[in-house]
Design an enzyme around this catalytic site. Sequence first.
Site, PDB file in Angstrom:
ATOM      1  N   PHE A 119       0.859  -1.180   0.000  1.00  0.00           N
ATOM      2  CA  PHE A 119       0.000   0.000   0.000  1.00  0.00           C
ATOM      3  C   PHE A 119       0.897   1.232   0.000  1.00  0.00           C
ATOM      4  CE2 PHE A 119      -4.627   0.613   1.348  1.00  0.00           C
ATOM      5  CZ  PHE A 119      -5.101  -0.379   0.515  1.00  0.00           C
ATOM      6  N   GLN A 240      -8.296  14.336   4.307  1.00  0.00           N
ATOM      7  CA  GLN A 240      -7.635  13.575   3.242  1.00  0.00           C
ATOM      8  C   GLN A 240      -8.477  13.482   1.968  1.00  0.00           C
ATOM      9  OE1 GLN A 240      -6.727   9.071   3.501  1.00  0.00           O
ATOM     10  NE2 GLN A 240      -4.758  10.115   3.525  1.00  0.00           N
ATOM     11  N   HIS A 242      -8.651  11.378  -1.326  1.00  0.00           N
ATOM     12  CA  HIS A 242      -8.112  10.132  -1.875  1.00  0.00           C
ATOM     13  C   HIS A 242      -7.883  10.340  -3.362  1.00  0.00           C
ATOM     14  CE1 HIS A 242      -7.619   5.962  -2.924  1.00  0.00           C
ATOM     15  NE2 HIS A 242      -7.678   5.612  -1.655  1.00  0.00           N
ATOM     16  N   LEU A 252     -15.108   5.399  -4.115  1.00  0.00           N
ATOM     17  CA  LEU A 252     -13.708   5.021  -3.978  1.00  0.00           C
ATOM     18  C   LEU A 252     -13.298   3.857  -4.872  1.00  0.00           C
ATOM     19  CD1 LEU A 252     -11.123   5.457  -2.246  1.00  0.00           C
ATOM     20  CD2 LEU A 252     -11.913   3.555  -0.849  1.00  0.00           C
ATOM     21  N   GLU A 255      -6.879   1.985  -2.883  1.00  0.00           N
ATOM     22  CA  GLU A 255      -5.450   1.983  -3.175  1.00  0.00           C
ATOM     23  C   GLU A 255      -4.970   0.570  -3.517  1.00  0.00           C
ATOM     24  OE1 GLU A 255      -3.512   4.887  -0.642  1.00  0.00           O
ATOM     25  OE2 GLU A 255      -2.055   3.333  -0.181  1.00  0.00           O
ATOM     26  N   ARG A 286      -0.881   9.476  -0.066  1.00  0.00           N
ATOM     27  CA  ARG A 286      -2.096   9.942  -0.752  1.00  0.00           C
ATOM     28  C   ARG A 286      -2.103  11.434  -1.065  1.00  0.00           C
ATOM     29  NH1 ARG A 286      -6.641   6.276   2.367  1.00  0.00           N
ATOM     30  NH2 ARG A 286      -5.924   4.373   1.377  1.00  0.00           N
ATOM     31  N   HIS A 353     -12.177  12.023   1.507  1.00  0.00           N
ATOM     32  CA  HIS A 353     -12.172  10.648   1.984  1.00  0.00           C
ATOM     33  C   HIS A 353     -12.135  10.492   3.498  1.00  0.00           C
ATOM     34  CE1 HIS A 353     -11.524   6.384   1.720  1.00  0.00           C
ATOM     35  NE2 HIS A 353     -10.304   6.427   2.232  1.00  0.00           N
ATOM     36  N   ARG A 397      -3.082  10.508   6.663  1.00  0.00           N
ATOM     37  CA  ARG A 397      -3.176   9.108   7.078  1.00  0.00           C
ATOM     38  C   ARG A 397      -2.658   8.189   5.983  1.00  0.00           C
ATOM     39  NH1 ARG A 397      -7.060   4.781   6.310  1.00  0.00           N
ATOM     40  NH2 ARG A 397      -8.360   6.090   5.002  1.00  0.00           N
TER      41      ARG A 397
HETATM   42  C1  LIG Z   1     -15.023   3.791   0.973  1.00  0.00           C
HETATM   43  C2  LIG Z   1     -14.031   3.700   2.100  1.00  0.00           C
HETATM   44  C3  LIG Z   1     -13.021   2.764   2.063  1.00  0.00           C
HETATM   45  C4  LIG Z   1     -12.096   2.674   3.116  1.00  0.00           C
HETATM   46  N1  LIG Z   1     -11.111   1.730   3.055  1.00  0.00           N
HETATM   47  C5  LIG Z   1     -10.248   1.611   4.084  1.00  0.00           C
HETATM   48  C6  LIG Z   1      -9.260   0.580   4.083  1.00  0.00           C
HETATM   49  O1  LIG Z   1      -9.181  -0.239   3.182  1.00  0.00           O
HETATM   50  N2  LIG Z   1      -8.400   0.513   5.126  1.00  0.00           N
HETATM   51  C7  LIG Z   1      -8.463   1.383   6.183  1.00  0.00           C
HETATM   52  O2  LIG Z   1      -7.664   1.269   7.100  1.00  0.00           O
HETATM   53  N3  LIG Z   1      -9.414   2.356   6.212  1.00  0.00           N
HETATM   54  C8  LIG Z   1     -10.302   2.488   5.200  1.00  0.00           C
HETATM   55  N4  LIG Z   1     -11.261   3.456   5.242  1.00  0.00           N
HETATM   56  C9  LIG Z   1     -11.410   4.265   6.461  1.00  0.00           C
HETATM   57  C10 LIG Z   1     -12.071   3.451   7.563  1.00  0.00           C
HETATM   58  O3  LIG Z   1     -12.961   2.522   7.007  1.00  0.00           O
HETATM   59  C11 LIG Z   1     -12.850   4.325   8.533  1.00  0.00           C
HETATM   60  O4  LIG Z   1     -12.056   5.394   8.965  1.00  0.00           O
HETATM   61  C12 LIG Z   1     -13.283   3.530   9.756  1.00  0.00           C
HETATM   62  O5  LIG Z   1     -13.922   2.336   9.376  1.00  0.00           O
HETATM   63  C13 LIG Z   1     -14.185   4.344  10.653  1.00  0.00           C
HETATM   64  O6  LIG Z   1     -14.689   3.521  11.680  1.00  0.00           O
HETATM   65  P1  LIG Z   1     -15.472   4.150  12.904  1.00  0.00           P
HETATM   66  O7  LIG Z   1     -15.803   3.033  13.814  1.00  0.00           O
HETATM   67  O8  LIG Z   1     -14.703   5.296  13.452  1.00  0.00           O
HETATM   68  O9  LIG Z   1     -16.803   4.794  12.270  1.00  0.00           O
HETATM   69  P2  LIG Z   1     -17.921   4.252  11.249  1.00  0.00           P
HETATM   70  O10 LIG Z   1     -17.658   2.897  10.751  1.00  0.00           O
HETATM   71  O11 LIG Z   1     -18.113   5.349  10.257  1.00  0.00           O
HETATM   72  O12 LIG Z   1     -19.211   4.156  12.175  1.00  0.00           O
HETATM   73  C14 LIG Z   1     -19.839   5.290  12.723  1.00  0.00           C
HETATM   74  C15 LIG Z   1     -21.013   4.842  13.561  1.00  0.00           C
HETATM   75  O13 LIG Z   1     -21.553   5.949  14.270  1.00  0.00           O
HETATM   76  C16 LIG Z   1     -22.951   5.930  14.179  1.00  0.00           C
HETATM   77  N5  LIG Z   1     -23.418   7.314  14.346  1.00  0.00           N
HETATM   78  C17 LIG Z   1     -22.919   8.442  13.788  1.00  0.00           C
HETATM   79  N6  LIG Z   1     -23.606   9.514  14.219  1.00  0.00           N
HETATM   80  C18 LIG Z   1     -24.553   9.066  15.065  1.00  0.00           C
HETATM   81  C19 LIG Z   1     -25.580   9.688  15.824  1.00  0.00           C
HETATM   82  N7  LIG Z   1     -25.786  11.007  15.813  1.00  0.00           N
HETATM   83  N8  LIG Z   1     -26.387   8.899  16.575  1.00  0.00           N
HETATM   84  C20 LIG Z   1     -26.226   7.543  16.601  1.00  0.00           C
HETATM   85  N9  LIG Z   1     -25.260   6.906  15.899  1.00  0.00           N
HETATM   86  C21 LIG Z   1     -24.449   7.665  15.152  1.00  0.00           C
HETATM   87  C22 LIG Z   1     -23.249   5.319  12.828  1.00  0.00           C
HETATM   88  O14 LIG Z   1     -24.554   4.788  12.794  1.00  0.00           O
HETATM   89  C23 LIG Z   1     -22.172   4.235  12.773  1.00  0.00           C
HETATM   90  O15 LIG Z   1     -22.628   3.094  13.448  1.00  0.00           O
HETATM   91  C24 LIG Z   1     -12.197   3.569   4.203  1.00  0.00           C
HETATM   92  C25 LIG Z   1     -13.211   4.495   4.246  1.00  0.00           C
HETATM   93  C26 LIG Z   1     -14.110   4.594   3.191  1.00  0.00           C
HETATM   94  C27 LIG Z   1     -15.163   5.662   3.260  1.00  0.00           C
END
Ligand SMILES: Cc1cc2nc3c(=O)[nH]c(=O)nc-3n(C[C@H](O)[C@H](O)[C@H](O)COP(=O)(O)OP(=O)(O)OC[C@H]3O[C@@H](n4cnc5c(N)ncnc54)[C@H](O)[C@@H]3O)c2cc1C
Length: 586
Positions: A119, A240, A242, A252, A255, A286, A353, A397
């Site tokens: 990566f 960031q 992407h 997306l 990568e 990135r 992103h 990141r």
């Molecule tokens: C398309 C894409 C591909 C990616 N690919 C990668 C990868 O390959 N490798 C990598 O390391 N990272 C990757 N990332 C980044 C990574 O996936 C995310 O940064 C990470 O999964 C975020 O996890 P999280 O638990 O912080 O939040 P999230 O998974 O975004 O979850 C947020 C949670 O909060 C809840 N929530 C939000 N607001 C409220 C509210 N007001 N009330 C109640 N619930 C609420 C939502 O319902 C959800 O359950 C990618 C991101 C994207 C968008």
Amino acid sequence: MTLARRKFDTLVIGAGGGGLRAALQLAQADAKVAVVSKVFPTRSHTVAAQGGINAALANVLPDNWHWHMYDTIKGSDYLGDQDAIEYMCRAASNLVVELEHAGVPFSRLENGNIYQRPFGGQSQDFGGKQAARTCAAADRTGHAILHTLYQQNIRAKTHFFDEYFAIDLIKDEEGVILGALVMSIETGEPLLIEAKTTLLATGGAGQLFRTNTNAHINTGDGLAMALRAGIPLQDMEFFQFHPTGIAGKGMLISEAARGEGGYLTNKNGERFMERYAPNAKDLASRDVVSRAIFIEVQEGRGCGPSGDYVNLNINHLGEEVLNKRLPAICDSIRTFLRVDPAKDPVPIYPTAHYTMGGIPTNRQGQVVVPIEHGEEPIPGLYAVGECACVSVHGANRLGGNSLLDIVVFGRAAGNDIIGYLREHRYHRPINESDVEQAMAHLTRWDRKGDGISVAGLRGELQAIMEKYCGVFRTEEILQQGLEKVLEIEQRLDDVVLYDHSKIFNTARIEAFELENLVDIALATVKSALSRQESRGAHSRVDYPERDDKHWLKHSLFYKQDRRMAYKPVRLKPLTVDTFPPKERVY
Ligand SMILES: Cc1cc2nc3c(=O)[nH]c(=O)nc-3n(C[C@H](O)[C@H](O)[C@H](O)COP(=O)(O)OP(=O)(O)OC[C@H]3O[C@@H](n4cnc5c(N)ncnc54)[C@H](O)[C@@H]3O)c2cc1C
């Protein structure tokens, strides 16, 4: 309105990988845990993560956590806190193996070990040859991790409040967080969840920008809740972009496509990354690749009739590799572009992103705020994942480090909360006055009649952020952006929901989300305007150099008076020597 109440040891707001990893740690320790999520847990944005999760397992090429640590610090443009980065990189291998044992179906090598792909920004031996550090379940790694964590939580008897929207934190006079006011999206009924500890895991705020890779729900609600509770947001100028979003649409293309051997070309068929990053080429960091694409298009070397994108070539990889390693990506390309990736080049352009900034925490996940000499935790409040800023990603990141961040710090926060619960065995009393403000907020959007629609204003805000706070920034453009966001803030007062008798709760939720986005937009533009240097993803045309003398520090934005403050970067790791800032070339 009667207010229903429930009591838990810990309230986790957010059911993405960060929230679920913390909840699992707690539930397995017999704490009474509630997880609130505005969507069904397995629809959280973690499900969309494609490429993989970093750990120096050395299954494909030689590797160790110290090299991973170096790459992460360099990737962060030296703004990451080195103690937290060491902690994360050292923990990575154990956590990936733990995920494997919990049931994540990682892709395999011939010998049965977990498959790892190269990566961006990864190196062997502190900046040497390309490393292969990203553990993958084909190109659906987030999907596999999120479903596994959800199933393990069901087994551990975590209590889920699905499709509940968190509105505000409840704080008492002494500043202790006592839980949150949430609302059932189905019925519109409020619910007060009292908790000895509250963990924010609400994910990022990609919906700030018109063209983005994020789910529609990524509106940074937790960030705005923190701001309203008087907590500053850290490093919000670093967003960031992407490099490889589907041109004109933003979805997306991971990568992983370049990790598997894909490369970028301009309209002359030139592999232009060789000019911008002679060593790492297409797998440079990135921020570097996004800027290069932007410059190619600006200087007239873009592809297509309007010259507004560049090409990603993966057709030479052959159908077998594409089907085995990148099936979901190929699917997206066929669906959204009607292009066959096995035959033709894929039009791509940078897309918003990842939110590097967020709620300031230490490496135990405690939310910490500056005091006169140092900083102190907010009692009872934790944050992990994309809404938090611990800070392991600094100014940029590295791919694969966010899935790692959520599991490492989700577990760390869970462990710290277990200790906190041992020392704080009883719920603190909640006074009516502690709840009043949140209750008043609950009805803020119950407005009907003539006025501006939520969707319209959200669209305007996203277009403004894209135009005035994008990949390249100047004082003049950011100043205009700030004024325009302030105008939008004024116009929030004219927002109405539906002009008929019934207000649907989904409309009300979108109004809350818009209000949150406006606060975060202000934090982002104000922080970007204040930082007079270029570092990582923050690229100021009027201050093109990184300026360690004046700006090797974290920014903090406070909602009250829109004040900026700063705090030092923690340059001292836990056990190894500091990596001092040096010029960042790929
Ligand atoms: C398309 C894409 C591909 C990616 N690919 C990668 C990868 O390959 N490798 C990598 O390391 N990272 C990757 N990332 C980044 C990574 O996936 C995310 O940064 C990470 O999964 C975020 O996890 P999280 O638990 O912080 O939040 P999230 O998974 O975004 O979850 C947020 C949670 O909060 C809840 N929530 C939000 N607001 C409220 C509210 N007001 N009330 C109640 N619930 C609420 C939502 O319902 C959800 O359950 C990618 C991101 C994207 C968008």
